[in-house]
Design an enzyme around this catalytic site. Structure first.
Site, PDB file in Angstrom:
ATOM      1  N   LYS A  38       0.840  -1.206   0.000  1.00 17.70           N
ATOM      2  CA  LYS A  38       0.000   0.000   0.000  1.00 17.70           C
ATOM      3  C   LYS A  38       0.875   1.257   0.000  1.00 17.70           C
ATOM      4  O   LYS A  38       2.080   1.183   0.309  1.00 17.70           O
ATOM      5  CB  LYS A  38      -0.910  -0.010   1.239  1.00 17.70           C
ATOM      6  CG  LYS A  38      -0.167   0.034   2.568  1.00 17.70           C
ATOM      7  CD  LYS A  38      -1.112  -0.275   3.731  1.00 17.70           C
ATOM      8  CE  LYS A  38      -0.349  -0.255   5.041  1.00 17.70           C
ATOM      9  NZ  LYS A  38      -1.138  -0.824   6.158  1.00 17.70           N
ATOM     10  N   ARG A 136     -10.446   0.115  14.910  1.00 20.64           N
ATOM     11  CA  ARG A 136     -10.271   0.914  13.703  1.00 20.64           C
ATOM     12  C   ARG A 136     -11.249   0.403  12.647  1.00 20.64           C
ATOM     13  O   ARG A 136     -12.210   1.078  12.318  1.00 20.64           O
ATOM     14  CB  ARG A 136      -8.809   0.802  13.249  1.00 20.64           C
ATOM     15  CG  ARG A 136      -8.427   1.776  12.190  1.00 20.64           C
ATOM     16  CD  ARG A 136      -6.935   1.749  11.900  1.00 20.64           C
ATOM     17  NE  ARG A 136      -6.511   0.547  11.190  1.00 20.64           N
ATOM     18  CZ  ARG A 136      -5.272   0.361  10.725  1.00 20.64           C
ATOM     19  NH1 ARG A 136      -4.343   1.300  10.907  1.00 20.64           N
ATOM     20  NH2 ARG A 136      -4.946  -0.750  10.080  1.00 20.64           N
ATOM     21  N   TYR A 264      13.378  31.675   5.493  1.00 19.75           N
ATOM     22  CA  TYR A 264      12.146  32.410   5.764  1.00 19.75           C
ATOM     23  C   TYR A 264      11.985  32.730   7.246  1.00 19.75           C
ATOM     24  O   TYR A 264      12.318  31.907   8.101  1.00 19.75           O
ATOM     25  CB  TYR A 264      10.927  31.587   5.319  1.00 19.75           C
ATOM     26  CG  TYR A 264      10.751  31.506   3.826  1.00 19.75           C
ATOM     27  CD1 TYR A 264      10.766  32.651   3.022  1.00 19.75           C
ATOM     28  CD2 TYR A 264      10.543  30.272   3.202  1.00 19.75           C
ATOM     29  CE1 TYR A 264      10.583  32.574   1.647  1.00 19.75           C
ATOM     30  CE2 TYR A 264      10.350  30.189   1.830  1.00 19.75           C
ATOM     31  CZ  TYR A 264      10.372  31.341   1.062  1.00 19.75           C
ATOM     32  OH  TYR A 264      10.194  31.266  -0.278  1.00 19.75           O
ATOM     33  N   MET A 313       9.618  24.943   0.707  1.00 15.98           N
ATOM     34  CA  MET A 313       8.871  24.000  -0.123  1.00 15.98           C
ATOM     35  C   MET A 313       9.808  23.130  -0.961  1.00 15.98           C
ATOM     36  O   MET A 313       9.625  21.918  -1.054  1.00 15.98           O
ATOM     37  CB  MET A 313       7.907  24.750  -1.044  1.00 15.98           C
ATOM     38  CG  MET A 313       6.990  23.822  -1.819  1.00 15.98           C
ATOM     39  SD  MET A 313       5.921  24.670  -2.977  1.00 15.98           S
ATOM     40  CE  MET A 313       4.931  25.663  -1.881  1.00 15.98           C
TER      41      MET A 313
HETATM   42  C1  LIG Z   1      -0.334  -1.775   6.896  1.00 10.94           C
HETATM   43  C2  LIG Z   1      -0.863  -3.045   7.410  1.00 10.94           C
HETATM   44  C3  LIG Z   1      -0.026  -4.168   7.610  1.00 10.94           C
HETATM   45  C4  LIG Z   1       1.479  -4.100   7.517  1.00 10.94           C
HETATM   46  O1  LIG Z   1       2.017  -3.689   8.744  1.00 10.94           O
HETATM   47  P1  LIG Z   1       3.597  -3.537   8.985  1.00 10.94           P
HETATM   48  O2  LIG Z   1       3.714  -3.103  10.390  1.00 10.94           O
HETATM   49  O3  LIG Z   1       4.068  -2.495   8.026  1.00 10.94           O
HETATM   50  O4  LIG Z   1       4.204  -4.871   8.711  1.00 10.94           O
HETATM   51  C5  LIG Z   1      -0.625  -5.368   7.954  1.00 10.94           C
HETATM   52  N1  LIG Z   1      -1.966  -5.464   8.112  1.00 10.94           N
HETATM   53  C6  LIG Z   1      -2.790  -4.404   7.950  1.00 10.94           C
HETATM   54  C7  LIG Z   1      -4.256  -4.573   8.170  1.00 10.94           C
HETATM   55  C8  LIG Z   1      -2.270  -3.166   7.616  1.00 10.94           C
HETATM   56  O5  LIG Z   1      -3.094  -2.099   7.487  1.00 10.94           O
END
Ligand SMILES: *Cc1c(COP(=O)(O)O)cnc(C)c1O
Length: 368
Positions: A38, A136, A264, A313
């Site tokens: 991801k 979550r 800045y 930036m």
């Molecule tokens: C992002 C994620 C992972 C991976 O976790 P890491 O700590 O990066 O290994 C695994 N399961 C879910 C549901 C996630 O959202």
């Protein structure tokens, strides 16, 4: 590797192979490996990483959103892809791209069944997510009967796996909490399997779960950060190799007198004669303003140079008064020796955040 002549993110696929094999070595031979790609494979390059993981024999991939999976399919990735956080709006496209949804509440379950039925799907693979304490995403334990009732009424979907996510797998002080998550996951899985009459795969562990809770690997594990070279603690970091190195160059050096300011809002003022180097990387590239004003430092010819003044930036300035260097010299933001985790810490954040912040303005290059 030639020295950087502009800001680049170098990706080392040998490091990825090493990390994959290291994490695999922690698993039983029949435990499957899901690689989490991801957020552009944690800020690197999802297509390149996914292709390499395919070559290494990864069993599954995961992304957060449907769009991310579409990109992988468009580039010829054939491995099954779990979409961790899909929205019903994208279910049609999800099916068209042979992506597999995580179904985490009644709304998405019902919406998915509706789309799958409309498209005359049979046994479309889905993954049911349960909440065991992260609070979550996920069904509650007492939703099992509702889900089973839905499932036995139709034939459009089939539960490939049941999963949950640990809240504090890297945190030894929360071991009791994690053990509780593990046992409530097992109770849910048992109940679910008994009632559905077949055994979906079970998976619970992320990277730190793999390393700290070998008893909870089950049928598959889901590794993200470990693949990219970070183990969420210095002992584990030693066994892994960072895949990404962020490098830049010195564009210009200014020699300033005591009392002169840099950048800045004049937030930095020289306390004596100083040498200040300007680097072509800024908050638009992913180096947050939180690293400015002496918090973070970059590496110039092996020495630490603190970031002075506000991060702009497109650039930032570092103090190189005591460092022998010249315009055009390479600057390391992080690499395999100067850890992204350490830099992240200087601004009160973690490896995950700095890695995924590197914007797509920064060129990705393979070192092999
Ligand atoms: C992002 C994620 C992972 C991976 O976790 P890491 O700590 O990066 O290994 C695994 N399961 C879910 C549901 C996630 O959202």
């Amino acid at each position: 590797m030639a020295k950087a002549q502009e800001t680049v993110l170098e990706l080392d696929l040998n490091a990825l192979s090493h990390n994959f094999n290291y994490l695999k070595s922690k698993l039983d031979s029949n435990t499957k490996f899901l690689g989490v790609v991801k957020a552009f494979a944690y800020g690197s390059d999802s297509v390149t990483i996914a292709k390499h993981l395919e070559k290494l024999g990864v069993d599954y991939l995961a992304v957060a959103y449907v769009k991310e999976g579409e990109i992988l399919r468009a580039h010829g990735i054939r491995t099954p892809i779990l979409v961790l956080h899909p929205q019903p709006k994208n279910f049609k496209s999800l099916i068209e791209h042979c992506l597999e949804p995580s179904l985490y509440n009644t709304k998405v379950l019902n919406a998915f069944i509706e789309v799958a039925e409309r498209q005359s799907q049979k046994d479309y693979p889905v993954h049911i997510k349960f909440n065991t304490g992260l609070n979550r995403l996920g069904f509650w334990e007492n939703d099992v009967d509702y889900i089973i009732n839905k499932l036995i009424k139709g034939k459009s979907i089939k539960v490939k796996s049941i999963f949950s996510h640990l809240a504090a797998s890297e945190d030894h002080d929360e071991k009791d909490f994690t053990l509780n998550q593990i046992s409530s996951f097992e109770a849910i899985a048992q109940d679910f399997s008994n009632k559905i009459g077949y055994k979906p795969w079970l998976h619970l562990c992320n990277t730190s779960g793999v390393l700290n809770y070998p008893e909870a690997h089950y049928d598959m594990v889901r590794c993200g950060i470990g693949l990219y070279g970070f183990g969420n603690n210095p002992n584990e970091d030693k066994n892994l190799i960072p895949v990404a190195s962020l490098k830049s160059v010195i564009s210009q050096i200014h020699k300033i007198e005591k009392g002169e300011s840099v950048g800045y809002n004049r937030s930095y003022k020289a306390s004596s004669f100083e040498k200040i180097a300007t680097i072509p990387i800024g908050h638009a590239d992913g180096i947050s303003r939180l690293y400015g004003n002496g918090k973070g430092y970059l590496i110039v010819n092996g020495q630490k140079a603190p970031i002075v003044g506000n991060v702009c930036m497109d650039m930032l300035m570092i103090n190189v008064t005591n460092i022998e260097c010249t315009e055009g010299d390479e600057v390391i933001v992080f690499d395999q020796s100067y850890s992204a985790a350490t830099l992240a810490e200087s601004a009160g954040t973690i490896s995950y955040e700095i890695l995924t912040s590197i914007s797509n303005r920064v060129k990705r290059i393979l070192t092999k």
